[in-house]
Scaffold this active site. Structure first.
Site, PDB file in Angstrom:
ATOM      1  N   HIS A 143       0.823  -1.213   0.000  1.00 21.13           N
ATOM      2  CA  HIS A 143       0.000   0.000   0.000  1.00 21.13           C
ATOM      3  C   HIS A 143       0.862   1.271   0.000  1.00 21.13           C
ATOM      4  O   HIS A 143       1.834   1.361   0.749  1.00 21.13           O
ATOM      5  CB  HIS A 143      -0.874  -0.048   1.262  1.00 21.13           C
ATOM      6  CG  HIS A 143      -1.866   1.039   1.357  1.00 21.13           C
ATOM      7  ND1 HIS A 143      -1.723   2.080   2.235  1.00 21.13           N
ATOM      8  CD2 HIS A 143      -3.026   1.239   0.700  1.00 21.13           C
ATOM      9  CE1 HIS A 143      -2.773   2.886   2.112  1.00 21.13           C
ATOM     10  NE2 HIS A 143      -3.568   2.397   1.190  1.00 21.13           N
ATOM     11  N   ASP A 159      -5.995  15.333  -5.105  1.00 19.35           N
ATOM     12  CA  ASP A 159      -5.684  13.961  -4.691  1.00 19.35           C
ATOM     13  C   ASP A 159      -6.943  13.311  -4.125  1.00 19.35           C
ATOM     14  O   ASP A 159      -7.422  13.721  -3.071  1.00 19.35           O
ATOM     15  CB  ASP A 159      -4.584  14.044  -3.614  1.00 19.35           C
ATOM     16  CG  ASP A 159      -4.206  12.703  -3.048  1.00 19.35           C
ATOM     17  OD1 ASP A 159      -4.468  11.686  -3.686  1.00 19.35           O
ATOM     18  OD2 ASP A 159      -3.606  12.691  -1.950  1.00 19.35           O
ATOM     19  N   MET A 160      -7.464  12.335  -4.828  1.00 20.71           N
ATOM     20  CA  MET A 160      -8.739  11.757  -4.361  1.00 20.71           C
ATOM     21  C   MET A 160      -8.842  10.265  -4.630  1.00 20.71           C
ATOM     22  O   MET A 160      -8.256   9.733  -5.560  1.00 20.71           O
ATOM     23  CB  MET A 160      -9.907  12.444  -5.075  1.00 20.71           C
ATOM     24  CG  MET A 160      -9.914  12.183  -6.573  1.00 20.71           C
ATOM     25  SD  MET A 160     -11.561  12.374  -7.281  1.00 20.71           S
ATOM     26  CE  MET A 160     -11.407  11.368  -8.750  1.00 20.71           C
ATOM     27  N   ALA A 161      -9.624   9.602  -3.788  1.00 22.30           N
ATOM     28  CA  ALA A 161     -10.059   8.238  -4.073  1.00 22.30           C
ATOM     29  C   ALA A 161     -11.183   8.365  -5.098  1.00 22.30           C
ATOM     30  O   ALA A 161     -11.850   9.402  -5.169  1.00 22.30           O
ATOM     31  CB  ALA A 161     -10.588   7.597  -2.795  1.00 22.30           C
ATOM     32  N   GLY A 175      -5.794  21.537  -2.759  1.00 27.56           N
ATOM     33  CA  GLY A 175      -4.561  21.533  -1.975  1.00 27.56           C
ATOM     34  C   GLY A 175      -4.439  22.720  -1.039  1.00 27.56           C
ATOM     35  O   GLY A 175      -3.634  22.710  -0.104  1.00 27.56           O
TER      36      GLY A 175
HETATM   37  P1  NAI Z   1     -10.698  14.248  -0.134  1.00 26.97           P
HETATM   38  O1  NAI Z   1     -12.117  13.942  -0.488  1.00 26.97           O
HETATM   39  O2  NAI Z   1     -10.427  14.667   1.255  1.00 26.97           O
HETATM   40  O3  NAI Z   1     -10.136  15.358  -1.095  1.00 26.97           O
HETATM   41  C1  NAI Z   1     -10.165  15.191  -2.516  1.00 26.97           C
HETATM   42  C2  NAI Z   1      -9.594  16.422  -3.197  1.00 26.97           C
HETATM   43  O4  NAI Z   1     -10.550  17.492  -3.127  1.00 26.97           O
HETATM   44  C3  NAI Z   1      -8.308  16.967  -2.581  1.00 26.97           C
HETATM   45  O5  NAI Z   1      -7.411  17.278  -3.600  1.00 26.97           O
HETATM   46  C4  NAI Z   1      -8.726  18.237  -1.860  1.00 26.97           C
HETATM   47  O6  NAI Z   1      -7.694  19.207  -1.920  1.00 26.97           O
HETATM   48  C5  NAI Z   1      -9.904  18.671  -2.705  1.00 26.97           C
HETATM   49  N1  NAI Z   1     -10.858  19.450  -1.921  1.00 26.97           N
HETATM   50  C6  NAI Z   1     -11.548  19.039  -0.834  1.00 26.97           C
HETATM   51  N2  NAI Z   1     -12.342  20.018  -0.390  1.00 26.97           N
HETATM   52  C7  NAI Z   1     -12.154  21.075  -1.217  1.00 26.97           C
HETATM   53  C8  NAI Z   1     -12.695  22.401  -1.285  1.00 26.97           C
HETATM   54  N3  NAI Z   1     -13.591  22.836  -0.416  1.00 26.97           N
HETATM   55  N4  NAI Z   1     -12.288  23.186  -2.283  1.00 26.97           N
HETATM   56  C9  NAI Z   1     -11.363  22.768  -3.177  1.00 26.97           C
HETATM   57  N5  NAI Z   1     -10.813  21.541  -3.169  1.00 26.97           N
HETATM   58  C10 NAI Z   1     -11.213  20.706  -2.193  1.00 26.97           C
HETATM   59  O7  NAI Z   1      -9.765  12.978  -0.490  1.00 26.97           O
HETATM   60  P2  NAI Z   1     -10.112  11.436  -0.424  1.00 26.97           P
HETATM   61  O8  NAI Z   1     -10.812  11.026  -1.665  1.00 26.97           O
HETATM   62  O9  NAI Z   1     -10.773  11.142   0.866  1.00 26.97           O
HETATM   63  O10 NAI Z   1      -8.650  10.776  -0.406  1.00 26.97           O
HETATM   64  C11 NAI Z   1      -7.853  10.857   0.767  1.00 26.97           C
HETATM   65  C12 NAI Z   1      -6.504  10.250   0.535  1.00 26.97           C
HETATM   66  O11 NAI Z   1      -6.613   8.841   0.387  1.00 26.97           O
HETATM   67  C13 NAI Z   1      -5.732  10.734  -0.672  1.00 26.97           C
HETATM   68  O12 NAI Z   1      -4.471  11.175  -0.211  1.00 26.97           O
HETATM   69  C14 NAI Z   1      -5.572   9.475  -1.539  1.00 26.97           C
HETATM   70  O13 NAI Z   1      -4.371   9.437  -2.274  1.00 26.97           O
HETATM   71  C15 NAI Z   1      -5.599   8.396  -0.501  1.00 26.97           C
HETATM   72  N6  NAI Z   1      -5.948   7.084  -1.017  1.00 26.97           N
HETATM   73  C16 NAI Z   1      -4.948   6.142  -1.134  1.00 26.97           C
HETATM   74  C17 NAI Z   1      -5.239   4.863  -1.566  1.00 26.97           C
HETATM   75  C18 NAI Z   1      -4.150   3.858  -1.722  1.00 26.97           C
HETATM   76  O14 NAI Z   1      -4.464   2.694  -1.977  1.00 26.97           O
HETATM   77  N7  NAI Z   1      -2.893   4.218  -1.635  1.00 26.97           N
HETATM   78  C19 NAI Z   1      -6.614   4.453  -1.885  1.00 26.97           C
HETATM   79  C20 NAI Z   1      -7.562   5.540  -1.768  1.00 26.97           C
HETATM   80  C21 NAI Z   1      -7.242   6.790  -1.327  1.00 26.97           C
END
Ligand code: NAI
Length: 349
Positions: free
Chosen positions: A116, A174-176, A306
């Site tokens: 992971h 960055d999002m799932a 970000g």
């Molecule tokens: P999230 O839903 O918290 O944010 C998604 C994106 O939306 C971000 O880029 C954030 O900057 C932007 N955002 C959020 N609110 C905003 C606003 N009010 N205005 C403008 N932009 C806004 O992210 P999520 O989907 O919960 O993912 C969390 C983390 O999980 C990420 O770092 C992702 O890489 C990681 N992840 C890793 C996995 C793995 O297998 N390695 C699998 C799934 C997710």
């Protein structure tokens, strides 16, 4: 409770080193996990250390991997990480992609056979800090219903993107591809809080607010999120000769086995397109104009991707990073738990 960045980094690195990772790999892993907590992405920070440590201790993350790097063309390469720590594998893959894109304009680096890889923004921001644009995707274990389906098929397959500007701002998206990442469900469990009914379904395929009853997650925007998660699996799975869809290994099944996961970085050097300075200036102009957009009712302002994470980081650097007490207590203890996560069923407690 609150912990300063240096202490959190040390605690994480020490625990993962104690579990069996080399000191060098444990330090890089701690960098990626501390980054996530600093940005407020608590689902992908210290909360994961106990699970990673169990997997490391059981040998499901190779302690000292036999790594190979194969440049398959001027702009393409495959890093095979021998099922070592994915946080480290993705970082080294990005280091290589940055080097290649600086020289040749574009780089596509596949990272195969890793565990992971945490929060993808860490890796894409590395490129943006080097005046490059990056796009990263990776596989995750099957836990999402495909559009129209009643059982899981794809993972939460995340997508990240980052780009530099002419000032100190970085666009970092960055999002799932699910409504929420699985880690957010885990975090809700650790805090004993309910989840919104739009995130996930229970064993009958019905929406649930109980994080302990989650049986599968929902893709973002129905068929659109479903299409995106398929794209991620093609790029980071099929393209690299790895298992896809339902065949991707489960995070919590047999912690003594390597996960065989894939990750893909695409890095583009703006100097080979519009030119670096014009690109960065246009980026800054775009952000400036976005900041001038009239906010909708209930919103103080429009944020660029970000921006809020960076603000959180500044506050945490000043006041300390917020960490759940149980997680802190685990980090400061001498324990490596051997049977907390290895349940051989889909989702761990
Ligand atoms: P999230 O839903 O918290 O944010 C998604 C994106 O939306 C971000 O880029 C954030 O900057 C932007 N955002 C959020 N609110 C905003 C606003 N009010 N205005 C403008 N932009 C806004 O992210 P999520 O989907 O919960 O993912 C969390 C983390 O999980 C990420 O770092 C992702 O890489 C990681 N992840 C890793 C996995 C793995 O297998 N390695 C699998 C799934 C997710």
């Amino acid at each position: 409770m609150r912990v300063d960045k240096k202490t959190l980094h040390e605690l994480i690195a020490n625990k993962m080193h104690k579990a069996g990772l080399t000191k060098e790999h444990a330090d890089v892993a701690a960098d990626v996990l501390t980054f996530a907590d600093l940005r407020g992405i608590h689902s992908h920070g210290a909360v994961r250390v106990e699970y990673y440590s169990e997997r490391i201790a059981k040998g499901g993350i190779t302690h000292n991997p036999n790594v190979t790097f194969n440049e398959t063309g001027p702009s393409s390469a495959i890093l095979d990480f021998d099922n070592g720590c994915g946080l480290v594998a993705a970082k080294i893959g990005m280091d290589k992609a940055i080097e290649m894109a600086k020289k040749n304009g574009v780089a596509v680096v596949g990272v195969r056979r890793m565990s992971h890889s945490g929060s993808l923004g860490y890796f894409t921001e590395m490129a943006a800090e080097n005046d490059l644009i990056a796009f990263s995707v990776c596989q995750s274990d099957p836990m999402v219903v495909p559009y129209g389906g009643a059982e899981e098929f794809f993972g939460t397959n995340p997508i990240a993107f980052a780009a530099p500007t002419a000032d100190d701002r970085i666009v970092s998206f960055d999002m799932a591809t699910t409504v929420q990442a699985w880690g957010k469900v885990l975090y809700a469990r650790s805090k004993g809080e309910p989840i919104p009914s739009t995130w996930a379904v229970d064993e009958n395929g019905e929406p649930t607010t109980d994080p302990h009853k989650v049986n599968a997650l929902l893709p973002i925007s129905g068929p659109k999120g479903y299409g995106l998660m398929m794209m991620v699996d093609i790029f980071s799975g099929i393209l690299l000769g790895l298992p896809f869809g339902k065949h991707v290994s489960s995070m919590y099944a047999d912690l003594s086995k390597g996960r065989e996961l894939g990750h893909l970085h695409i890095v583009i050097n703006p100097a080979f397109f519009i030119g670096l300075e014009p690109f960065k200036h246009a980026m800054s102009a775009m952000l400036n104009e976005l900041k001038e957009v009239k906010p909708a009712k209930g919103n103080a302002e429009v944020y660029y991707p970000g921006e809020r994470g960076k603000a959180r980081e500044a506050a945490y650097l000043k006041d300390g990073i917020e960490i759940v007490d149980d997680i802190y207590n685990y980090l400061v203890s001498d324990d490596i738990h051997y049977n907390r996560y290895d349940h051989k069923n889909k989702f761990a407690e």
